[in-house]
Structures are given as structure tokens and as C-alpha cells.
Design a protein around this motif. Structure first.
Motif, PDB file in Angstrom:
ATOM      1  N   TRP A   1      -6.035  13.094 -54.469  1.00 44.15           N
ATOM      2  CA  TRP A   1      -5.470  11.735 -54.406  1.00 44.15           C
ATOM      3  C   TRP A   1      -4.688  11.352 -55.667  1.00 44.15           C
ATOM      4  O   TRP A   1      -4.161  10.268 -55.754  1.00 44.15           O
ATOM      5  CB  TRP A   1      -6.588  10.716 -54.188  1.00 44.15           C
ATOM      6  CG  TRP A   1      -7.252  10.852 -52.866  1.00 44.15           C
ATOM      7  CD1 TRP A   1      -6.869  10.262 -51.687  1.00 44.15           C
ATOM      8  CD2 TRP A   1      -8.414  11.624 -52.553  1.00 44.15           C
ATOM      9  NE1 TRP A   1      -7.715  10.616 -50.676  1.00 44.15           N
ATOM     10  CE2 TRP A   1      -8.682  11.450 -51.170  1.00 44.15           C
ATOM     11  CE3 TRP A   1      -9.265  12.453 -53.306  1.00 44.15           C
ATOM     12  CZ2 TRP A   1      -9.739  12.067 -50.531  1.00 44.15           C
ATOM     13  CZ3 TRP A   1     -10.326  13.076 -52.657  1.00 44.15           C
ATOM     14  CH2 TRP A   1     -10.561  12.886 -51.305  1.00 44.15           C
TER      15      TRP A   1
ATOM     16  N   LEU B   1      -5.150  14.062 -39.780  1.00 38.71           N
ATOM     17  CA  LEU B   1      -6.565  14.235 -40.097  1.00 38.71           C
ATOM     18  C   LEU B   1      -6.889  13.635 -41.460  1.00 38.71           C
ATOM     19  O   LEU B   1      -6.036  13.628 -42.361  1.00 38.71           O
ATOM     20  CB  LEU B   1      -6.931  15.723 -40.100  1.00 38.71           C
ATOM     21  CG  LEU B   1      -6.706  16.467 -38.778  1.00 38.71           C
ATOM     22  CD1 LEU B   1      -7.067  17.940 -38.944  1.00 38.71           C
ATOM     23  CD2 LEU B   1      -7.508  15.836 -37.655  1.00 38.71           C
ATOM     24  N   PRO B   2      -8.086  13.135 -41.657  1.00 35.99           N
ATOM     25  CA  PRO B   2      -8.446  12.543 -42.947  1.00 35.99           C
ATOM     26  C   PRO B   2      -8.513  13.595 -44.050  1.00 35.99           C
ATOM     27  O   PRO B   2      -8.918  14.741 -43.817  1.00 35.99           O
ATOM     28  CB  PRO B   2      -9.822  11.912 -42.689  1.00 35.99           C
ATOM     29  CG  PRO B   2     -10.322  12.502 -41.430  1.00 35.99           C
ATOM     30  CD  PRO B   2      -9.155  13.005 -40.654  1.00 35.99           C
ATOM     31  N   THR B   3      -8.126  13.169 -45.249  1.00 38.78           N
ATOM     32  CA  THR B   3      -8.102  14.070 -46.396  1.00 38.78           C
ATOM     33  C   THR B   3      -9.476  14.681 -46.662  1.00 38.78           C
ATOM     34  O   THR B   3      -9.587  15.855 -47.023  1.00 38.78           O
ATOM     35  CB  THR B   3      -7.608  13.311 -47.644  1.00 38.78           C
ATOM     36  OG1 THR B   3      -6.309  12.787 -47.377  1.00 38.78           O
ATOM     37  CG2 THR B   3      -7.549  14.222 -48.854  1.00 38.78           C
ATOM     38  N   ARG B   4     -10.515  13.889 -46.470  1.00 35.78           N
ATOM     39  CA  ARG B   4     -11.869  14.394 -46.757  1.00 35.78           C
ATOM     40  C   ARG B   4     -12.225  15.594 -45.883  1.00 35.78           C
ATOM     41  O   ARG B   4     -13.083  16.406 -46.261  1.00 35.78           O
ATOM     42  CB  ARG B   4     -12.887  13.267 -46.577  1.00 35.78           C
ATOM     43  CG  ARG B   4     -13.020  12.731 -45.173  1.00 35.78           C
ATOM     44  CD  ARG B   4     -14.082  11.654 -45.065  1.00 35.78           C
ATOM     45  NE  ARG B   4     -14.183  11.128 -43.707  1.00 35.78           N
ATOM     46  CZ  ARG B   4     -13.442  10.144 -43.232  1.00 35.78           C
ATOM     47  NH1 ARG B   4     -12.540   9.567 -44.018  1.00 35.78           N
ATOM     48  NH2 ARG B   4     -13.590   9.727 -41.980  1.00 35.78           N
ATOM     49  N   GLU B   5     -11.594  15.727 -44.712  1.00 36.11           N
ATOM     50  CA  GLU B   5     -11.809  16.909 -43.880  1.00 36.11           C
ATOM     51  C   GLU B   5     -10.909  18.059 -44.312  1.00 36.11           C
ATOM     52  O   GLU B   5     -11.331  19.221 -44.353  1.00 36.11           O
ATOM     53  CB  GLU B   5     -11.534  16.576 -42.404  1.00 36.11           C
ATOM     54  CG  GLU B   5     -12.519  15.613 -41.772  1.00 36.11           C
ATOM     55  CD  GLU B   5     -12.217  15.379 -40.306  1.00 36.11           C
ATOM     56  OE1 GLU B   5     -11.453  16.192 -39.704  1.00 36.11           O
ATOM     57  OE2 GLU B   5     -12.729  14.395 -39.744  1.00 36.11           O
TER      58      GLU B   5
ATOM     59  N   MET C   1      -0.618   9.234 -47.718  1.00 39.01           N
ATOM     60  CA  MET C   1      -1.577   8.219 -47.268  1.00 39.01           C
ATOM     61  C   MET C   1      -0.933   7.216 -46.298  1.00 39.01           C
ATOM     62  O   MET C   1      -1.569   6.720 -45.374  1.00 39.01           O
ATOM     63  CB  MET C   1      -2.151   7.472 -48.470  1.00 39.01           C
ATOM     64  CG  MET C   1      -2.862   8.357 -49.473  1.00 39.01           C
ATOM     65  SD  MET C   1      -4.325   9.142 -48.784  1.00 39.01           S
ATOM     66  CE  MET C   1      -4.973   9.992 -50.218  1.00 39.01           C
TER      67      MET C   1
ATOM     68  N   VAL D   1      -5.116   9.264 -38.414  1.00 36.18           N
ATOM     69  CA  VAL D   1      -5.260   8.320 -39.519  1.00 36.18           C
ATOM     70  C   VAL D   1      -3.925   7.893 -40.111  1.00 36.18           C
ATOM     71  O   VAL D   1      -3.880   7.116 -41.075  1.00 36.18           O
ATOM     72  CB  VAL D   1      -6.146   8.914 -40.635  1.00 36.18           C
ATOM     73  CG1 VAL D   1      -7.529   9.229 -40.119  1.00 36.18           C
ATOM     74  CG2 VAL D   1      -5.486  10.156 -41.264  1.00 36.18           C
TER      75      VAL D   1
END
Length: 345
Positions: A5, A193-197, A218, A235
């Protein structure tokens, strides 16, 4: 864990500071009054992907490759003005589809120019001699990905070629590393897809192991109203258009020549080259004449009170006071204007 990030946080921080503490950079911009600090040349507006977040899918102008004579005219005029930094980042399209890409970089270098950076989806990297590409004088390459699996890539970029692309990027990084990293490489991820994945996938870890910086988008631009929330997936969210309280940075750093010669002050979002920001065509006009014209001066002078229609709902806007050290370097690298003999004045 902050690393994925970091680039977004840096950009948001600079935007916040520019809003809270606007600064007058008019004196620093003085060298750019006679010469663009950065000139973009769209050598082709053809792309071999069809990304859901890109306005390429709605472009109406003909898809072409810039002819060689027009390219050399532009480069020669820019060099004569004192220009130093040339970018090959297109409004839309992929420069790897230009069969004379390396010739164009070589010609620009012969005229004293540098930079030549661009964004690419990397689909055609395996068609290039990677050593030749990386030692051509290319300064930076931004590689676009939809994530790290085949199905996500297919749904987002609408071409089924992820295995080829990820191998292309890894091979490019390996060769770049072996040469001592002559080119700054960055992977830009635009994924539903979310960054955390994403950061837990094997291919993400593979890129990190090769030393590649990986940035994650983002928020997405609306391309002045051409991209709607319905175009996006997962997202992905649109960035809201900010208020325009200062001149836009692109009025100084966004000069771009489209593949057909149209000269626009915003190569970032002037998709068709028909907006008020397109001030001429370099097939018939001189670069210096257009850049210093009253029309360009009026666009800057009146931007806050009467912004061009294309700018009103633009969410890509950046205030001029967000300038960073990179922008200052571009300004400092503009070469002095050629001396004029009195009898020719």
C-alpha cells in the motif's frame, strides 16, 4: 505489511498536503513556459487487451501506428526547444505493438532525449530480444496485471493469456537483474480481488522474490464520464471527481501527441483528441508555436473559473501544488533556449 500500500499512501498524503497547504509554484514552472518538461508520444493507439477499467473499449478514433516522418518531426522540434524527457506512455494502446519501438528510442537518444518510459500489459514481451529492449535507453517500464490467476485476468483484461504474461514479466525481471537493473520496472495491479488476498498468491511472491515493486490500484478513474461503476467488478471502486481549485498538473506535464499528430495538453484522459485540450496537430503545426500559444495560456489562466468540459467531471485531476521532486527534476532538465544572433532576431 505496509509495502503493498506504500505507493497509494504516498500519493494520498501528497494530495492531502496540497489541499491543506497549497503552494505557489509559478516561479518553478517558468522554464516550462517555452518548452514541455515532458512530452508524450503515442506511437500507436492499438491495444491487444480490452480492460474493463479502460476507455479503450469506447474509443472512436482510427487505430493506427504513427508514421516515421511524423515521429522524427516531433522529436526534432522537441529537442530544438530544449526538451530532454520523452515518454512513450500512450493515452490508450500498448507500445509493444509498434514494430519500430526500438528504432524510435534510438532516434530519440540520437537527438539527446531520455526517458522513453511507458505502460504495457506485457503480452508481447516474448517477441522482443529482452537484452536489446533493456539496454535500448528505456528508462522505466510499468507492467499492468489483473491479479495472479488466469480466470481473474481473463475477466478483467478480457483476453485469456495470463500464463504467457506472468512468464514474460518474470523473464524480463530476470534479464534486467542480470544486466544490473538498467530499467526501473514496476508491476501495477488492477484487480477486482482484495489486496489482502493477492499478496498471499504464489505468483505475487514470485515477483517480490525477483525484486519487483508491486503496486495495487485502490480506486479507478472515470475517464471523464466514459467509465461507469457498472464497468467495474469486485472491490473496484470509482474515484470521486475532486473539486478543481488550482490549475491541473497536466496542463504543464501532460503534453502528448496522439498517433495521428493531434497535440493535447492531457495525454492522460483526452481519449479522442477532440476536446478543448487538443490545440492543434503537429502534422501541420509547430510544437513550440502550439505550446506557447494564447490558446494554451488561456486554458491555464481560466482553468479554475471555466474548466474545459472534459475536465469538469474528471477524477484523475491533480492540483499543480502536488508537484514532487520528480516534477522538479523534469523542470531542471529543460535545456537553455538556443541563442539567437541579433541579425536573425
Amino acid at each position: 505489511m505496509l509495502e503493498p500500500w506504500r505507493s497509494n499512501l504516498s500519493g494520498y498524503t501528497r494530495l492531502l498536503l496540497a489541499k491543506l497547504f497549497p503552494r505557489d509554484y509559478s516561479a518553478r514552472l517558468a522554464p516550462a513556459e517555452r518548452c514541455p518538461p515532458l512530452l508524450g508520444i503515442e506511437t500507436t493507439n492499438i491495444c491487444n487487451a480490452d480492460c474493463i477499467f479502460c476507455a479503450y473499449q469506447y474509443m472512436e478514433r482510427p487505430k493506427i501506428i504513427m508514421d516515421w516522418d511524423l515521429y522524427t518531426k516531433i522529436v526534432d522540434e522537441y529537442a530544438a526547444l530544449g526538451g530532454r524527457n520523452l515518454g512513450l506512455a500512450v493515452t490508450v494502446g500498448d507500445p509493444l505493438l509498434d514494430p519500430r519501438l526500438l528504432d524510435r528510442i534510438a532516434y530519440g537518444r540520437s537527438r539527446g532525449l531520455q526517458g522513453f518510459g511507458f505502460f504495457t500489459n506485457g503480452i508481447l514481451l516474448h517477441k522482443f530480444d529482452l537484452t536489446a529492449l533493456l539496454t535500448s535507453g528505456l528508462g522505466a517500464l510499468h507492467l499492468s496485471l489483473a491479479g495472479f490467476d488466469r480466470e481473474t485476468y481473463k475477466k478483467t483484461y478480457r483476453v485469456d493469456i495470463y500464463p504467457r504474461v506472468i512468464e514474460n514479466i518474470c523473464q524480463l525481471a530476470e534479464v534486467n537483474n542480470s544486466l544490473g537493473k538498467p530499467v526501473s520496472l514496476t508491476v501495477s495491479v488492477r484487480s477486482p480481488l482484495p489486496t489482502r488476498e493477492l499478496i498471499h498468491t504464489a505468483d505475487y511472491q514470485r515477483l517480490v522474490a525477483l525484486g519487483l515493486p508491486v503496486e495495487f490500484a485502490m480506486r479507478y478513474d472515470n475517464w471523464s464520464g466514459k467509465i461507469d461503476v457498472a464497468d467495474l467488478q469486485g472491490v473496484m471502486r470509482l474515484r470521486p471527481p475532486p473539486p478543481k481549485r488550482q490549475q491541473c498538473l497536466m496542463l504543464w506535464f501532460g503534453a502528448t501527441v496522439h498517433a495521428d499528430g493531434a497535440f493535447t495538453l492531457c495525454g492522460c484522459r483526452d481519449l479522442e483528441g477532440t476536446s478543448e485540450l487538443t490545440v492543434g496537430n503537429l502534422r501541420r503545426d509547430g510544437l513550440g508555436d502550439l505550446w506557447t500559444s494564447e490558446r494554451v495560456l488561456a486554458l491555464r489562466r481560466n482553468f479554475v473559473s471555466r474548466p474545459p468540459d472534459i475536465c469538469v467531471d474528471c477524477s484523475q485531476y491533480s492540483p499543480v501544488s502536488i508537484m514532487s521532486s520528480w516534477h522538479f527534476t523534469l523542470l531542471d532538465q529543460i535545456r537553455p533556449a538556443p541563442a539567437v544572433c541579433p541579425e536573425h532576431a
